[in-house]
Scaffold this motif. Structure first.
Motif, PDB file in Angstrom:
ATOM      1  N   VAL A 142     -12.112  -0.967 -21.871  1.00  0.00           N
ATOM      2  CA  VAL A 142     -12.047  -0.410 -20.626  1.00  0.00           C
ATOM      3  C   VAL A 142     -11.991  -1.828 -20.209  1.00  0.00           C
ATOM      4  CG1 VAL A 142     -13.196   0.416 -18.649  1.00  0.00           C
ATOM      5  CG2 VAL A 142     -13.741   0.908 -20.485  1.00  0.00           C
ATOM      6  N   SER A 143     -11.243  -2.091 -18.980  1.00  0.00           N
ATOM      7  CA  SER A 143     -11.308  -3.310 -18.271  1.00  0.00           C
ATOM      8  C   SER A 143     -11.696  -2.843 -17.009  1.00  0.00           C
ATOM      9  CB  SER A 143      -9.852  -3.557 -18.079  1.00  0.00           C
ATOM     10  OG  SER A 143      -8.409  -3.038 -17.880  1.00  0.00           O
ATOM     11  N   GLY A 144     -11.741  -4.029 -16.227  1.00  0.00           N
ATOM     12  CA  GLY A 144     -12.615  -3.684 -14.607  1.00  0.00           C
ATOM     13  C   GLY A 144     -11.813  -4.972 -13.789  1.00  0.00           C
ATOM     14  N   GLU A 145     -11.603  -4.157 -12.550  1.00  0.00           N
ATOM     15  CA  GLU A 145     -11.141  -4.903 -11.654  1.00  0.00           C
ATOM     16  C   GLU A 145     -11.992  -4.883 -10.419  1.00  0.00           C
ATOM     17  OE1 GLU A 145      -7.051  -4.652  -8.697  1.00  0.00           O
ATOM     18  OE2 GLU A 145      -6.927  -5.532 -11.288  1.00  0.00           O
ATOM     19  N   GLU A 146     -11.861  -6.314  -9.524  1.00  0.00           N
ATOM     20  CA  GLU A 146     -12.443  -6.357  -7.984  1.00  0.00           C
ATOM     21  C   GLU A 146     -11.952  -4.920  -7.462  1.00  0.00           C
ATOM     22  OE1 GLU A 146     -15.414  -7.602  -6.306  1.00  0.00           O
ATOM     23  OE2 GLU A 146     -15.418  -8.888  -7.728  1.00  0.00           O
ATOM     24  N   PRO A 147     -12.910  -4.268  -7.552  1.00  0.00           N
ATOM     25  CA  PRO A 147     -12.251  -3.066  -6.373  1.00  0.00           C
ATOM     26  C   PRO A 147     -12.670  -2.992  -4.913  1.00  0.00           C
ATOM     27  CG  PRO A 147     -14.817  -2.859  -7.549  1.00  0.00           C
ATOM     28  CD  PRO A 147     -15.116  -3.200  -7.399  1.00  0.00           C
ATOM     29  N   SER A 148     -12.761  -3.907  -4.622  1.00  0.00           N
ATOM     30  CA  SER A 148     -12.455  -4.329  -2.980  1.00  0.00           C
ATOM     31  C   SER A 148     -10.919  -5.187  -2.791  1.00  0.00           C
ATOM     32  CB  SER A 148     -13.192  -5.544  -2.531  1.00  0.00           C
ATOM     33  OG  SER A 148     -13.038  -6.580  -3.125  1.00  0.00           O
ATOM     34  N   ARG A 149      -9.718  -5.370  -3.969  1.00  0.00           N
ATOM     35  CA  ARG A 149      -9.084  -5.313  -4.076  1.00  0.00           C
ATOM     36  C   ARG A 149      -7.567  -4.334  -3.840  1.00  0.00           C
ATOM     37  NH1 ARG A 149      -8.803  -9.807  -9.370  1.00  0.00           N
ATOM     38  NH2 ARG A 149     -10.345 -11.520  -8.146  1.00  0.00           N
ATOM     39  N   GLN A 150      -8.277  -3.074  -4.288  1.00  0.00           N
ATOM     40  CA  GLN A 150      -7.740  -1.626  -4.297  1.00  0.00           C
ATOM     41  C   GLN A 150      -7.168  -1.282  -3.129  1.00  0.00           C
ATOM     42  OE1 GLN A 150      -5.749  -0.466  -7.074  1.00  0.00           O
ATOM     43  NE2 GLN A 150      -6.474  -2.833  -8.000  1.00  0.00           N
ATOM     44  N   PRO A 151      -6.306  -0.787  -2.769  1.00  0.00           N
ATOM     45  CA  PRO A 151      -6.775  -0.200  -1.339  1.00  0.00           C
ATOM     46  C   PRO A 151      -7.028   1.223  -1.192  1.00  0.00           C
ATOM     47  CG  PRO A 151      -4.313  -0.425  -1.917  1.00  0.00           C
ATOM     48  CD  PRO A 151      -5.165  -1.271  -2.822  1.00  0.00           C
ATOM     49  N   LYS A 152      -7.446   1.487   0.108  1.00  0.00           N
ATOM     50  CA  LYS A 152      -8.389   2.569   0.327  1.00  0.00           C
ATOM     51  C   LYS A 152      -7.277   3.586   0.755  1.00  0.00           C
ATOM     52  CE  LYS A 152     -13.148   1.395   2.304  1.00  0.00           C
ATOM     53  NZ  LYS A 152     -13.337   1.435   3.470  1.00  0.00           N
ATOM     54  N   GLY A 153      -7.268   4.804  -0.113  1.00  0.00           N
ATOM     55  CA  GLY A 153      -6.985   6.129  -0.144  1.00  0.00           C
ATOM     56  C   GLY A 153      -5.263   5.046  -1.216  1.00  0.00           C
ATOM     57  N   ALA A 154      -5.490   4.768  -2.302  1.00  0.00           N
ATOM     58  CA  ALA A 154      -4.453   4.041  -2.313  1.00  0.00           C
ATOM     59  C   ALA A 154      -3.717   5.469  -3.682  1.00  0.00           C
ATOM     60  CB  ALA A 154      -5.060   3.206  -3.496  1.00  0.00           C
TER      61      ALA A 154
ATOM     62  N   ARG B 207     -13.069  11.141  -1.904  1.00  0.00           N
ATOM     63  CA  ARG B 207     -11.603  10.881  -0.712  1.00  0.00           C
ATOM     64  C   ARG B 207     -11.414   9.722   0.111  1.00  0.00           C
ATOM     65  NH1 ARG B 207     -16.790  13.094   1.067  1.00  0.00           N
ATOM     66  NH2 ARG B 207     -16.875  15.972   1.091  1.00  0.00           N
ATOM     67  N   ASN B 208     -11.180   8.750   0.332  1.00  0.00           N
ATOM     68  CA  ASN B 208     -10.888   7.437   0.189  1.00  0.00           C
ATOM     69  C   ASN B 208      -9.854   7.277  -1.147  1.00  0.00           C
ATOM     70  OD1 ASN B 208     -11.953   7.172   2.691  1.00  0.00           O
ATOM     71  ND2 ASN B 208     -13.631   5.451   2.106  1.00  0.00           N
TER      72      ASN B 208
END
Length: 457
Positions: A25-37, A192-193
């Motif tokens: 499993v790899s993880g990435e900083e969640p904040s880098r993903q746009p909401k509603g991607a 939902r986001n």
């Protein structure tokens, strides 16, 4: 402080787990993903970007939808085929409308559509897993990575103690339900986001055992708009095994995998001495679920001030339960070699690992997959037993949320080690959620080789 189950900073409002790369499993900083991607933002009545140019298309889509079936409100973890999806519905005016994620299209053969090749990458489909246990509420959101792996794009964990007082009253308390509903509302917002392709949202021992468990799930459906699925103990054990597959090395002959939970503890005996398949859960030869966890055992014996006599009584209590497990000898013939070991997935073993490493701040990347020798485990348990309650609170890998539970977890671990002695224990900071995600992605065929040799369209 940090939640040893997740490696996340343990704050009162719940947090996203720390990113990082680990086996499988790899993880990435969640904040880098746009909401509603990936598309539609459910918080808006129109397109995600609000562009007026798309309004006409939206009206056409609404016309085409007229006459279709309207689902019951909420985020659901069930569909008619038993797969987990997030359903959108006609919501009351005062409530945000959840997203409906349709089932994936099928090939004529009935298999999931391959879209010309593996469905992974930064813009791949998003999957989610929610685990509501006796002690914790956890959410994991990820996209497929390379075959057998996935990339975490968002995560959340909060210690809610849903099962607090359950062993004494047989019911979920009002305060515990209130805390849990608030955590689930945060999870619902996160779902939902994002444009979720598939999800599975499960509840375990506390909701299984409580007299008012079904009543509580009805409240969750109304207030948090999440439809939780209560899974049985066998399913819980299987999913925990599936989530830990990457931590079992190829030359391993047998493993005893255990998950020390808040209200129950699952144990699976795994035989890998013959031909090994990619799915570790296919090799379970025996399993049990002990009706005891860190919360219930600590409430029974007391968790703040644990004397040597009290600790011994807790170990003996759990050992008696294991002794009643008929299948406990199924891998005895494989336990004498060096290719057998224990594999633990729980806050108890991650806490021991953090204390052993002397971490000033819990670090999932250093803990997940760590090997502990018998001497290490003995030393850490002895150290924890020698600390008083305030010393346990002060340790950054324990904190106030787990200080009264950790010795109960150590007692369960000691009973397991006595029945299946092994010179080595491997620590897993993963489990049921990762198992859910792996199974959902495998069912979607995201890692299957394309028939025509092509890549993603």
């Amino acid at each position: 402080m940090e939640d040893p189950d997740t490696g996340a900073m343990a704050r009162g409002d719940g947090v996203s787990e720390s990113p990082g790369t680990y086996l499988g499993v790899s993880g990435e900083e969640p904040s880098r993903q746009p909401k509603g991607a990936g598309g539609f933002d459910p918080a808006r009545p129109g397109p995600a970007d609000g562009a007026p140019a798309n309004a006409k298309k939206g009206r056409k889509r609404r016309k085409r939808r007229r006459g279709r079936k309207v689902f019951a409100p909420g985020i659901s973890s069930q569909n008619p085929q038993g797969a987990a999806v997030v359903e959108a519905v006609a919501a009351p005016p005062e409530s945000p409308a959840p997203i409906r994620i349709p089932p994936p299209p099928l090939e004529p053969s009935g298999r999931p559509w391959e879209r010309g090749g593996p469905l992974y990458g930064r813009d791949g489909p998003i999957f989610a897993a929610l685990d509501l246990g006796t002690n914790n509420c956890r959410l994991l959101v990820a996209t497929p990575g390379r075959p057998g792996q996935f990339r975490v794009v968002d995560a959340y964990s909060r210690i809610v103690r849903l099962g607090e007082g359950l062993s004494a009253t047989g019911r979920l308390s009002q305060a515990a339900m209130d805390r849990t509903v608030e955590a689930l509302k945060v999870c619902a917002d996160k779902l939902r986001n994002r444009s979720i392709r598939r999800a599975r949202l499960v509840a375990t021992e506390a909701c299984r055992a409580a007299e008012n468990g079904v009543e509580f799930l009805d409240r969750v459906r109304r207030e948090a708009r999440i439809d939780l699925e209560i899974i049985d103990r066998q399913t819980e054990a299987r999913l925990a095994v599936s989530g830990c597959g990457p931590l079992v090395e190829r030359d391993t002959d047998a493993v005893v995998l255990f998950d020390i939970g808040g209200g129950s503890s699952e144990i699976a005996l795994i035989d890998l001495s013959r031909h090994r398949t990619p799915r570790l859960s296919n090799h379970i030869v025996s399993w049990t679920s002990l009706p005891v966890g860190v919360v219930s055992l600590a409430e029974r014996y007391g968790g703040r001030d644990v004397t040597p006599e009290t600790f011994a009584a807790m170990v003996a209590d759990v050992a008696e339960m294991i002794g009643a497990f008929d299948g406990r000898h199924r891998i005895s013939h494989l336990m004498k070699g060096s290719r057998f070991h224990l594999l633990g997935t729980s806050g108890t073993v991650t806490t021991l690992a953090g204390v052993h490493l002397g971490l000033e701040r819990y670090d999932r990347r250093r803990v997940d997959g760590l090997w502990l020798d018998n001497e290490h485990v003995d030393s850490m348990i002895a150290k924890l037993r020698g600390w008083d309650f305030q010393q346990r609170v002060a340790n950054p890998c324990i904190g106030a949320d787990r200080a009264d539970l950790v010795l109960a977890g150590c007692a369960i671990l000691e009973a397991i080690r006595a029945h299946w002695p092994s010179p080595r224990l491997r620590v897993a900071d993963r489990g049921l959620r990762e198992g859910i995600l792996s199974e959902l992605m495998a069912e979607e065929g995201v890692w299957r080789r394309p028939q025509n040799g092509g890549g993603r369209p």
